[in-house]
Write an enzyme that holds these catalytic residues in place. Sequence first.
Site, PDB file in Angstrom:
ATOM      1  N   SER A  99      22.338 -60.220   3.009  1.00 43.98           N
ATOM      2  CA  SER A  99      23.355 -59.733   2.371  1.00 43.98           C
ATOM      3  C   SER A  99      24.222 -58.961   3.309  1.00 43.98           C
ATOM      4  O   SER A  99      23.779 -58.414   4.318  1.00 43.98           O
ATOM      5  CB  SER A  99      22.652 -58.852   1.483  1.00 43.98           C
ATOM      6  OG  SER A  99      23.915 -58.182   0.523  1.00 43.98           O
ATOM      7  N   ARG A 119      16.955 -47.424  -1.076  1.00 47.15           N
ATOM      8  CA  ARG A 119      17.490 -46.686  -0.095  1.00 47.15           C
ATOM      9  C   ARG A 119      19.092 -46.568  -0.302  1.00 47.15           C
ATOM     10  O   ARG A 119      19.806 -47.755  -0.070  1.00 47.15           O
ATOM     11  CB  ARG A 119      17.012 -47.401   1.375  1.00 47.15           C
ATOM     12  CG  ARG A 119      17.745 -46.362   2.521  1.00 47.15           C
ATOM     13  CD  ARG A 119      17.147 -46.879   3.894  1.00 47.15           C
ATOM     14  NE  ARG A 119      17.646 -45.808   4.865  1.00 47.15           N
ATOM     15  CZ  ARG A 119      18.669 -46.296   5.567  1.00 47.15           C
ATOM     16  NH1 ARG A 119      19.320 -47.574   5.627  1.00 47.15           N
ATOM     17  NH2 ARG A 119      19.278 -45.285   6.577  1.00 47.15           N
ATOM     18  N   HIS A 121      32.443 -60.828   2.073  1.00 46.78           N
ATOM     19  CA  HIS A 121      30.827 -60.482   1.552  1.00 46.78           C
ATOM     20  C   HIS A 121      30.258 -61.775   1.500  1.00 46.78           C
ATOM     21  O   HIS A 121      30.819 -62.859   1.081  1.00 46.78           O
ATOM     22  CB  HIS A 121      31.003 -59.942   0.234  1.00 46.78           C
ATOM     23  CG  HIS A 121      29.789 -60.006  -0.873  1.00 46.78           C
ATOM     24  ND1 HIS A 121      29.619 -60.834  -1.732  1.00 46.78           N
ATOM     25  CD2 HIS A 121      28.701 -59.318  -0.355  1.00 46.78           C
ATOM     26  CE1 HIS A 121      28.291 -60.710  -2.156  1.00 46.78           C
ATOM     27  NE2 HIS A 121      27.611 -59.891  -1.448  1.00 46.78           N
TER      28      HIS A 121
END
Lengths: 398, 398
Positions: B186, B358, B200
């Site tokens: 990612s 996180r 992206h």
Amino acid sequence: MASCACAATIVSSPSYAIPLFTSPSSSSSSPTTTKFLTKQRWKTPLIETKTMRSKKSVVRATVSIEKETPEAERPETFLRGGDAATAAESLSVRARFEKMIREAQDSVCDAIEAADGGGKFKEDVWSRPGGGGGISRVLQDGVVWEKAGVNVSVVYGVMPPDAYRAAKGSADQKPGPVPFFAAGISSVLHPKNPHAPTLHFNYRYFETDAPKDAPGAPRQWWFGGGTDLTPAYIFEEDVKHFHSTQKRACDKFDPTFYPRFKKWCDDYFYIKHRGERRGLGGIFFDDLNDYDQEMLLSFATECANSVIPAYIPIIEKRKDTPFTDHQKAWQQLRRGRYVEFNLVYDRGTTFGLKTGGRIESILVSLPLTARWEYDHKPEEGSEEWKLLDACMNPKEWI
Amino acid sequence: MASCACAATIVSSPSYAIPLFTSPSSSSSSPTTTKFLTKQRWKTPLIETKTMRSKKSVVRATVSIEKETPEAERPETFLRGGDAATAAESLSVRARFEKMIREAQDSVCDAIEAADGGGKFKEDVWSRPGGGGGISRVLQDGVVWEKAGVNVSVVYGVMPPDAYRAAKGSADQKPGPVPFFAAGISSVLHPKNPHAPTLHFNYRYFETDAPKDAPGAPRQWWFGGGTDLTPAYIFEEDVKHFHSTQKRACDKFDPTFYPRFKKWCDDYFYIKHRGERRGLGGIFFDDLNDYDQEMLLSFATECANSVIPAYIPIIEKRKDTPFTDHQKAWQQLRRGRYVEFNLVYDRGTTFGLKTGGRIESILVSLPLTARWEYDHKPEEGSEEWKLLDACMNPKEWI
């Protein structure tokens, strides 16, 4: 410049909308109620159907989808009947609450313009086909404030039966559409100087009438609101002054109010994924109806009147304090947290976005600029660290 | 500098997490499934319980709550058995997908560093007590990019029975815990120059094994992913080049892929409350399992390998183009939209925030800086207006 503002704007300005549908008998927010809202079948079409973007009201969707109509002038009142209202109507809680929030809007805007010494508010007046309207005011790129929004609205109409059933917490009743009334003032003020704090306040009043097919059902009302401070740096005397002013307003009515509403505020403005509050709190309450109605109207009025004395002296003291690039960057990181809270958690904002409110009015609460650095950690013991610590571990300031 | 990264980070990086729990038989995202996720009883405690912040795994919560352990070195594989894996295991789809995403991470980071000509990625390696781990890389404040994150993860463990039942879409089965495997890459790349677009991309592979108490249940697998471009200004030749590269990758496998995944991308990256896409799209697919597994592994590999040729030539062309303050401010407004999409709609981000991943790794997708002006409307016919129009009305670029 701004064209129009819709009902959902104000019904859904930060911390504003959802209480319309929450149970007036509960004294804190209920996850069940929030779930109900996210499941409403009339929710998604509001946003996805192109016809919704027209100015016509849509039958299937109630309250928040009727598009607003821009108005050239402020009416004396948004209540039905307008100038022709009877003497009895003008003494109603609805009428006096509207008067109070409109006076508060005027006085807060006057005080902001005076302290800014340059910027002027732009005003949009709008009405709802279904009933009521509002006044949105925004000052952008002033001398002291980079963005300041102060909105009032007075809206009424009919709640869908499902919403009423959810509000009543009873599945077996089948009441008809339930008339409701909602009025409020909502404001977010973002200064430029990193030593000058952001302020948010919001006071609102709701009523539901008996459903048409259940004349015996009780009429219900409740108050909600709060005022909270979000600095990038802690000046202890400022925070003490701010909280003391809130406490004084509370203490005039009930000694339990300040401690209870201070904690409620710390709990509400919590950015769960960070383990931080967005700022240093103040007071927050919702669904308040277990006191005398006149007393709560006076209390909301006192709170709204406390905004200027709580905030403006701090601005006067900090607006011209010299600052470094480092301090500005830290303020911008905290503004990033403000964006995270408002977009991810704030019930009014998230509800407003989902129900197709006037986006610019809902998102006027966002700062002009914000920043996200990867894995930023202030040095232990630094001024930045002290602010973060107070956001993670709420303190008693007085 | 960065300390650690947790499993949820990668399981939940943008557009990444939810498919684990969606029905592999559906070819598009399902609101029902999303609702299921938001209702999970193990969701809220993950964020609200302080013990969750410890590094110990918590029994009640599975997958996304086990905290990660920082590791000093990259292992050759995150698969169980490590170096001792058998020849058969090294030929598995899991093993080959891990190899592919790790090679893609290396080649993309090399290409970004080379094009940046100054900034270097910082790396965090982490492992999960329950199985697997990941590698997070971030380049911040480089010459060309203000923020670039490229993460891979390979995690496995056991899905709670409720999650499996929801994935299967059947309420009456009572399978035991279901073993799962999830791996993905990612990345979000935000350049400084307003003429250079944000990129992206994300490619992922999932497997569920038969539940322990239902040995006859089928093993299931699916692929997901996409690559999309978000410029602040349209250079038609750039957008054509980008989409053509995606189409070429798709056409090698199935002529229906590009039109189908191009539309899926336009539908997915939709900022509902604005009526705009966040950018100019590309391709997006999810829950893909109705083709030969080897073919889809090759397709995902081809897509990942297309990132550099699709993106870097555009950056080389635009990174040094002179720009005005006005153009920079417009880029910042579009970055604000990027923040709105990621915080309000992106399934991976919102799931990650809710399940206590996180945060720094999840939010590395946010730009360094963003801007919100009240009621900003580009002048009709201007370059800014053209971009907005293309975000509101997706175009066919080739």
